[in-house]
Scaffold this motif. Structure first.
Motif, PDB file in Angstrom:
ATOM      1  N   GLU A  58       0.879  -1.178   0.000  1.00 38.98           N
ATOM      2  CA  GLU A  58       0.000   0.000   0.000  1.00 38.98           C
ATOM      3  C   GLU A  58       0.914   1.225   0.000  1.00 38.98           C
ATOM      4  N   LYS A  59       0.721   2.134   0.952  1.00 40.97           N
ATOM      5  CA  LYS A  59       1.596   3.306   1.035  1.00 40.97           C
ATOM      6  C   LYS A  59       2.628   3.104   2.136  1.00 40.97           C
ATOM      7  N   ILE A  60       2.943   1.864   2.427  1.00 39.99           N
ATOM      8  CA  ILE A  60       3.952   1.558   3.413  1.00 39.99           C
ATOM      9  C   ILE A  60       5.122   0.921   2.685  1.00 39.99           C
ATOM     10  N   SER A  61       6.303   1.441   2.896  1.00 45.62           N
ATOM     11  CA  SER A  61       7.489   0.881   2.270  1.00 45.62           C
ATOM     12  C   SER A  61       8.567   0.711   3.333  1.00 45.62           C
ATOM     13  N   ALA A  62       9.600  -0.003   2.996  1.00 42.98           N
ATOM     14  CA  ALA A  62      10.669  -0.246   3.964  1.00 42.98           C
ATOM     15  C   ALA A  62      11.987  -0.404   3.240  1.00 42.98           C
ATOM     16  N   SER A  63      13.040  -0.162   3.976  1.00 44.52           N
ATOM     17  CA  SER A  63      14.388  -0.313   3.429  1.00 44.52           C
ATOM     18  C   SER A  63      15.248  -1.103   4.401  1.00 44.52           C
ATOM     19  N   PHE A  64      16.348  -1.611   3.875  1.00 49.30           N
ATOM     20  CA  PHE A  64      17.258  -2.445   4.660  1.00 49.30           C
ATOM     21  C   PHE A  64      18.649  -1.895   4.428  1.00 49.30           C
ATOM     22  N   SER A  72      14.228   0.350   8.145  1.00 53.82           N
ATOM     23  CA  SER A  72      13.299   1.435   8.442  1.00 53.82           C
ATOM     24  C   SER A  72      11.993   1.202   7.702  1.00 53.82           C
ATOM     25  N   LEU A  73      10.898   1.486   8.390  1.00 58.66           N
ATOM     26  CA  LEU A  73       9.561   1.366   7.817  1.00 58.66           C
ATOM     27  C   LEU A  73       9.017   2.763   7.601  1.00 58.66           C
ATOM     28  N   TYR A  74       8.567   3.044   6.385  1.00 57.73           N
ATOM     29  CA  TYR A  74       8.067   4.365   6.029  1.00 57.73           C
ATOM     30  C   TYR A  74       6.569   4.296   5.784  1.00 57.73           C
ATOM     31  N   LEU A  75       5.836   5.095   6.536  1.00 56.03           N
ATOM     32  CA  LEU A  75       4.390   5.176   6.345  1.00 56.03           C
ATOM     33  C   LEU A  75       4.083   6.548   5.749  1.00 56.03           C
ATOM     34  N   THR A  76       3.593   6.543   4.518  1.00 56.72           N
ATOM     35  CA  THR A  76       3.367   7.773   3.773  1.00 56.72           C
ATOM     36  C   THR A  76       1.883   8.109   3.743  1.00 56.72           C
TER      37      THR A  76
END
Lengths: 114, 116
Positions: A58-64, A72-76
Motif C-alpha cells: 500500500e503506502k507503506i514501504s521499507a528499506s534495509f 526502516s519502515l516508512y508510512l506515507t
C-alpha cells in the motif's frame, strides 16, 4: 538478541508521514515487519532481505541498510487504518543449523488521529 | 485459505491450576511456533516444531510448560501449574518451512490467559 525499535510511540494526524526504525547489534539476513491491532494477531506486512532491497505494501514501504544493520519502515500519507503496534522481527539461524527463527522487537505504537 | 486457528480465545484461571491451549496451523505448513506476548512487549518464542519434532525449546520453562505436536499437524501447549507471571497472550504461528530466509510466519488470533 532482541532488535531495538524506535520510537516507542508516535502520534500523527491523518495524511502525515512516519518512520519506524529497527536496529540490530548482529548481522542481519532479513527483517520481517508486522502490524498488530489491539486484541488481534500480528499481520505480516513485508520482508526485507539482505542487499538493500526495498519493498512496498500500500503506502507503506521499507528499506534495509546492511551497513548500519538497520531497517526502516516508512508510512506515507498515513490513514486511520494504519494505527496499531508495529513489530520488526530479525531473522537468524539457530545454533544447530536446522532452522531459522525470528526475534521480535518490543514494538512501536502508532496512533493516527483524524 | 484458512488461517491459523487457536482455542480458547480467553481463559481465566487461578494460580497453581493447569491450562491447555490448542493450535491448528495452516494446511501444509511444516513449522509451528508458540509465542508468549506479555502486554506491551513483542512476541517471545517459546518452542518451535518442524513437522512433529522439536527444533528449539530453549526458552520454554520446562518445569511448568510442555508442548506437543502429534502427527505433525495441530499442537497443544500446557501450563501446569500456572503462576501469576504467566498472564499473557499465547500466540501460535506457522510457516511452510523454517530454513528459507523468505519464509513468512502467519499468526493465529491468540489465547489471552489471565492468572488470578
Amino acid at each position: 538478541q532482541q532488535p531495538v525499535q524506535s520510537p516507542q510511540a508516535v502520534i500523527l494526524r491523518e495524511g502525515e508521514d512516519a518512520v519506524i526504525n529497527c536496529s540490530s547489534s548482529k548481522a542481519l539476513y532479513s527483517v520481517h515487519w508486522y502490524r498488530q491491532k489491539h486484541g488481534e494477531a500480528p499481520v505480516f506486512l513485508m520482508i526485507l532481505l539482505k542487499g538493500g532491497e526495498q519493498k512496498g505494501h500500500e503506502k507503506i514501504s521499507a528499506s534495509f541498510n546492511e551497513k548500519k544493520q538497520q531497517s526502516s519502515l516508512y508510512l506515507t500519507a498515513s490513514q486511520l487504518s494504519y494505527s496499531g503496534t508495529y513489530f520488526c522481527g530479525t531473522d537468524r539461524m539457530i545454533s544447530s543449523g536446522s532452522a531459522r527463527q525470528l526475534t521480535f522487537g518490543s514494538g512501536t505504537q502508532l496512533t493516527v488521529l483524524p | 485459505e484458512a488461517g491459523v486457528a487457536q482455542s480458547p480465545r480467553y481463559k481465566i484461571i487461578e494460580k497453581r491450576q493447569s491450562v491447555a491451549f490448542w493450535c491448528n496451523p495452516i494446511s501444509g505448513h511444516a513449522t509451528l511456533y508458540w509465542y508468549q506476548q506479555i502486554l506491551g512487549q513483542g512476541p517471545k518464542l517459546l518452542i518451535q516444531f518442524q513437522n512433529n519434532g522439536v527444533v528449539d525449546d530453549s526458552q520454554l520453562p520446562k518445569d511448568r510448560f510442555s508442548a506437543e505436536r502429534l502427527k505433525g499437524v495441530d499442537s497443544t501447549l500446557k501450563i501446569q501449574p500456572a503462576k501469576l507471571e504467566d498472564s499473557a497472550v499465547y500466540l501460535c504461528a506457522s510457516s511452510l518451512e523454517s530454513l528459507r530466509v523468505r519464509d513468512t510466519q502467519y499468526f493465529g488470533p491468540g489465547t489471552r490467559l489471565t492468572v488470578l
